[in-house]
Design a protein around this motif. Structure first.
Motif, mmCIF file in Angstrom:
data_model
loop_
_atom_site.group_PDB
_atom_site.id
_atom_site.type_symbol
_atom_site.label_atom_id
_atom_site.label_comp_id
_atom_site.label_asym_id
_atom_site.label_seq_id
_atom_site.Cartn_x
_atom_site.Cartn_y
_atom_site.Cartn_z
ATOM 1 N N LEU A 1 -3.477 1.508 4.270
ATOM 2 C CA LEU A 1 -3.441 2.780 4.983
ATOM 3 C C LEU A 1 -2.013 3.302 5.001
ATOM 4 C CD1 LEU A 1 -5.750 1.757 7.952
ATOM 5 C CD2 LEU A 1 -6.400 2.968 5.878
ATOM 6 N N GLY A 2 -1.826 4.519 4.499
ATOM 7 C CA GLY A 2 -0.529 5.168 4.519
ATOM 8 C C GLY A 2 -0.431 6.140 5.689
ATOM 9 N N THR A 3 0.529 7.059 5.616
ATOM 10 C CA THR A 3 0.700 8.006 6.717
ATOM 11 C C THR A 3 1.532 9.197 6.258
ATOM 12 O OG1 THR A 3 1.354 8.187 9.050
ATOM 13 C CG2 THR A 3 2.837 6.998 7.598
ATOM 14 N N THR A 4 1.442 10.300 7.014
ATOM 15 C CA THR A 4 2.306 11.476 6.836
ATOM 16 C C THR A 4 2.925 11.798 8.188
ATOM 17 O OG1 THR A 4 0.977 12.390 5.034
ATOM 18 C CG2 THR A 4 2.406 13.918 6.235
ATOM 19 N N LEU B 1 1.707 1.957 9.163
ATOM 20 C CA LEU B 1 0.982 1.583 7.955
ATOM 21 C C LEU B 1 0.074 0.401 8.265
ATOM 22 C CD1 LEU B 1 4.181 1.582 5.720
ATOM 23 C CD2 LEU B 1 2.719 3.544 6.259
ATOM 24 N N GLY B 2 -0.668 -0.072 7.263
ATOM 25 C CA GLY B 2 -1.485 -1.248 7.503
ATOM 26 C C GLY B 2 -2.395 -1.582 6.346
ATOM 27 N N VAL B 3 -3.120 -2.689 6.513
ATOM 28 C CA VAL B 3 -4.146 -3.121 5.575
ATOM 29 C C VAL B 3 -5.357 -3.554 6.398
ATOM 30 C CG1 VAL B 3 -3.178 -5.469 5.460
ATOM 31 C CG2 VAL B 3 -4.724 -4.665 3.659
ATOM 32 N N GLY C 1 2.675 14.044 12.859
ATOM 33 C CA GLY C 1 1.924 13.843 11.629
ATOM 34 C C GLY C 1 0.707 13.011 11.901
ATOM 35 N N SER C 2 0.001 12.677 10.814
ATOM 36 C CA SER C 2 -1.223 11.897 10.929
ATOM 37 C C SER C 2 -1.278 10.886 9.809
ATOM 38 C CB SER C 2 -2.449 12.811 10.856
ATOM 39 O OG SER C 2 -2.461 13.491 9.624
ATOM 40 N N PRO C 3 -1.862 9.695 10.080
ATOM 41 C CA PRO C 3 -1.963 8.674 9.038
ATOM 42 C C PRO C 3 -3.018 9.041 8.011
ATOM 43 C CG PRO C 3 -3.057 7.953 11.036
ATOM 44 C CD PRO C 3 -2.408 9.267 11.361
ATOM 45 N N THR C 4 -2.836 8.577 6.796
ATOM 46 C CA THR C 4 -3.797 8.842 5.729
ATOM 47 C C THR C 4 -4.202 7.551 5.066
ATOM 48 O OG1 THR C 4 -2.024 9.172 4.126
ATOM 49 C CG2 THR C 4 -2.806 11.106 5.298
ATOM 50 N N GLY C 5 -5.304 7.570 4.363
ATOM 51 C CA GLY C 5 -5.841 6.366 3.729
ATOM 52 C C GLY C 5 -5.415 6.229 2.297
ATOM 53 N N GLY C 6 -6.121 5.383 1.565
ATOM 54 C CA GLY C 6 -5.731 5.020 0.202
ATOM 55 C C GLY C 6 -5.951 6.142 -0.786
ATOM 56 N N GLN C 7 -5.065 6.172 -1.790
ATOM 57 C CA GLN C 7 -5.179 7.129 -2.886
ATOM 58 C C GLN C 7 -5.835 6.449 -4.076
ATOM 59 O OE1 GLN C 7 -3.994 10.341 -2.182
ATOM 60 N NE2 GLN C 7 -3.903 9.411 -0.161
ATOM 61 N N ASP C 8 -6.095 7.213 -5.120
ATOM 62 C CA ASP C 8 -6.773 6.670 -6.300
ATOM 63 C C ASP C 8 -5.782 5.980 -7.225
ATOM 64 O OD1 ASP C 8 -9.135 7.574 -5.394
ATOM 65 O OD2 ASP C 8 -9.131 9.427 -6.570
ATOM 66 N N SER C 9 -5.347 4.818 -6.821
ATOM 67 C CA SER C 9 -4.437 4.034 -7.665
ATOM 68 C C SER C 9 -4.637 2.577 -7.342
ATOM 69 C CB SER C 9 -2.982 4.435 -7.412
ATOM 70 O OG SER C 9 -2.117 3.655 -8.188
ATOM 71 N N ALA C 10 -4.744 1.747 -8.360
ATOM 72 C CA ALA C 10 -4.987 0.315 -8.140
ATOM 73 C C ALA C 10 -3.707 -0.463 -8.295
ATOM 74 C CB ALA C 10 -6.035 -0.203 -9.124
ATOM 75 N N GLY C 11 -3.618 -1.551 -7.540
ATOM 76 C CA GLY C 11 -2.488 -2.468 -7.687
ATOM 77 C C GLY C 11 -2.954 -3.871 -7.412
ATOM 78 N N THR C 12 -3.067 -4.665 -8.436
ATOM 79 C CA THR C 12 -3.645 -6.004 -8.243
ATOM 80 C C THR C 12 -2.820 -7.095 -8.895
ATOM 81 O OG1 THR C 12 -4.994 -5.688 -10.219
ATOM 82 C CG2 THR C 12 -5.988 -5.092 -8.119
#
Length: 549
Positions: free
Chosen positions: A324-327, A340-342, A484-495
């Motif tokens: 979880l990201g944020t703005t 932030l968080g997971v 501001g407000s927190p935002t969720g995941g974007q379309d990008s993978a990281g593994t």
């Protein structure tokens, strides 16, 4: 006294005293000991585990207490007292030692430390060796291992080590088999067995069964207590039945179900002579089913192994971890909070740590890249700087107090970011770099956006974030403002995989202190010879003066 008699007498005295002071040829027991071996202050217990490399590993070392460098000697390690009980072998490869028999090693000083002499006060290079139990070993059998050094047939140092075949009691000798691809709802069972490795029998044994959180007992035995172990469910049972020395037994199976939250699971069964005090069972109750029993195994003991019987259970289930990201918005020089968080969206529960201890081999690692134009002035305790140049990058881990990452659980990371250069503001990121497994990689990366008056450094508005929330950021003046407000995941993978902290190996057997001794009788012999010559010279001068007068 006549002159010729005086000369003959003084010569005889000198020769006689020198003869007394010299070391007789062929009498090795009068050669001084100049190699002082380290002492062991406790009995070394040799355990019969075949899967544990450090069991029975010992070492011996010595110091040269003489006045001259020491070379061209041999060291003999003799475990003949344990013939038929233990085998003796060298640990190092290549080794300076040669096996003379199953119980004797002889080590050449020319092969120690490249053949360099041991200087006065210096230490002989340590010799590593290993003791292993034989099939006929009797638990509790004890004796002495003799270590000696010889030079030219004379003993120049020796010591003894007291050792014993360990009397342990129940030892695991039958393991379970891991399974994979199991559907939630399936019912399985444990498999465990042990040998009574002791010289004494027992009236009964304690059996402990532990299940990870994704597994649950389907039958409860009446001679067992069931409860929560803090990291899963457990059962503690007392099986009252005679257990004979050296006999092998199989433990009745504990049936269990694979739950809907299962993914990477496992079970452990241990057997002991004494009631185990750890882990404690909370919210415990007595079972109301049949009794748990033991069955003697006609085929006898299996392969003795350290620890309990255990097996893994890999469930065919799904897992979705989301970052979880944020703005946030603020003013130049202001410190804004980036929350932030997971989060674990399920359906499976996962382990936080895959190593032997908490903190070893983390199940998740979150990489936080601080937005350009800002500086992280307040960093969560669980986040560590990576040292990468050109950006402030942190690796963030789970709480050490957590063993499992439950469904719906959120791990927050709250950063304090100071807006240093509004014109350079650009989004940072939060990225899941190490999930053990994840069926949805699309929400493994999210943006961290910091704006001033809703604008980035180039004057444009930030791109909108996805769904999800870690909690809002509130605006205001001072060092913790920002809106501001927190935002969720974007379309990008990281593994990509990441590393974890390692685990130290067991120590070798301890070595005692090394005492120092004197230089031996050689110095006394030299002093005695000098005194005799002095006396002889004085007698000769006195006789000559008398003759002259």
């Amino acid at each position: 006294m006549p002159r010729h008699a005086l000369r003959a007498g003084s010569t005889a005295v000198a020769v006689g005293l020198l003869t007394l002071g010299a070391t007789p040829v062929g009498h090795a027991d009068e050669v001084p000991e100049t190699l002082k071996f380290s002492d062991y202050d406790k009995t070394v217990e040799v355990k019969p585990y075949t899967d544990y490399d450090y069991t029975g590993a010992l070492a011996t070392s010595a110091v040269n207490t003489g006045a001259q460098p020491l070379k061209d000697f041999t060291v003999t390690i003799d475990a003949s007292a344990f013939k038929g009980q233990l085998s003796l072998s060298a640990s190092d490869t290549p080794t300076p030692c040669v096996s003379r028999s199953e119980s004797v090693l002889v080590c050449d000083s020319e092969k120690l430390d490249n053949g360099r002499p041991v200087p006065p006060g210096g230490h002989m290079q340590g010799i590593d060796f290993r003791l292993r139990t034989l099939a006929a070993a009797r638990p509790g059998f004890s004796g002495q291992i003799r270590i000696s050094a010889e030079k030219n047939g004379a003993v120049i140092g020796k010591t003894e080590i007291k050792a014993a075949v360990a009397d342990i009691g129940p030892i695991t000798d039958r393991q379970g088999q891991g399974v994979s691809g199991v559907k939630p709802g399936a019912v399985l069972g444990t498999t465990a067995g042990f040998t009574q490795y002791s010289a004494r029998g027992l009236d009964g044994v304690y059996v402990r069964a532990s299940l990870s959180p994704g597994l649950s007992f389907t039958k409860e035995f009446s001679n067992c207590e069931y409860g929560d172990e803090g990291y899963g469910s457990g059962a503690l049972c007392y099986v009252e039945t005679p257990v004979e020395p050296g006999h092998a037994y199989d433990v009745g199976s504990f049936p269990f179900k694979v739950d809907g939250t299962a993914l990477a699971e496992g079970w452990v069964v241990t057997v002991s002579a004494e009631r185990p005090s750890y882990p404690e069972l909370s919210h415990s109750h007595r079972g109301d089913g049949p009794r748990l029993n033991l069955g003697e195994r006609p085929s006898g003991p299996g392969i003795l192994q350290r620890g309990g019987a255990s097996a893994s259970v890999q469930a065919d289930n799904t897992l979705d971890l989301q970052v979880l990201g944020t703005t946030v918005d603020g003013k130049a020089g202001q410190v804004v909070r980036a929350k932030l968080g997971v989060r674990n969206n399920g359906a499976a529960v996962v382990r936080q740590w895959y190593g032997s201890d908490r903190g070893d081999d983390p199940g998740t690692i979150v990489q936080v890249t601080v937005p350009a134009g800002t500086t992280a002035v307040d960093v969560p305790e669980r986040c560590k700087a990576t040292g990468e140049s050109g950006a402030q990058v942190y690796w963030c881990y789970q709480d050490l107090d957590d063993t499992w990452f439950e469904v719906g659980q959120l791990t927050p990371y709250d950063f304090g970011l100071r807006i240093d250069k509004p014109s350079a503001l650009a989004p940072g990121s939060v990225k899941l770099t190490r999930p053990k497994s994840d069926d949805n990689n699309k929400n493994n990366t999210a943006a961290i956006t910091v704006t001033v008056d809703g604008k980035l450094g180039d004057g444009s508005s930030p791109a909108p974030g996805g769904s999800g929330s870690t909690g809002g950021s509130t605006g205001g003046s001072g060092s913790t403002g920002g809106t501001g407000s927190p935002t969720g995941g974007q379309d990008s993978a990281g593994t990509s995989a990441g590393g974890g902290a390692g685990t130290p190996a067991p120590d070798h057997a301890p070595q005692g202190s090394m005492a120092s001794t004197g230089a031996g009788p050689l110095a006394w012999y030299a002093a005695g010879a000098a005194a005799v010559l002095t006396v002889g010279a004085a007698l000769f001068v006195a006789a000559r003066r008398r003759r002259t007068s």
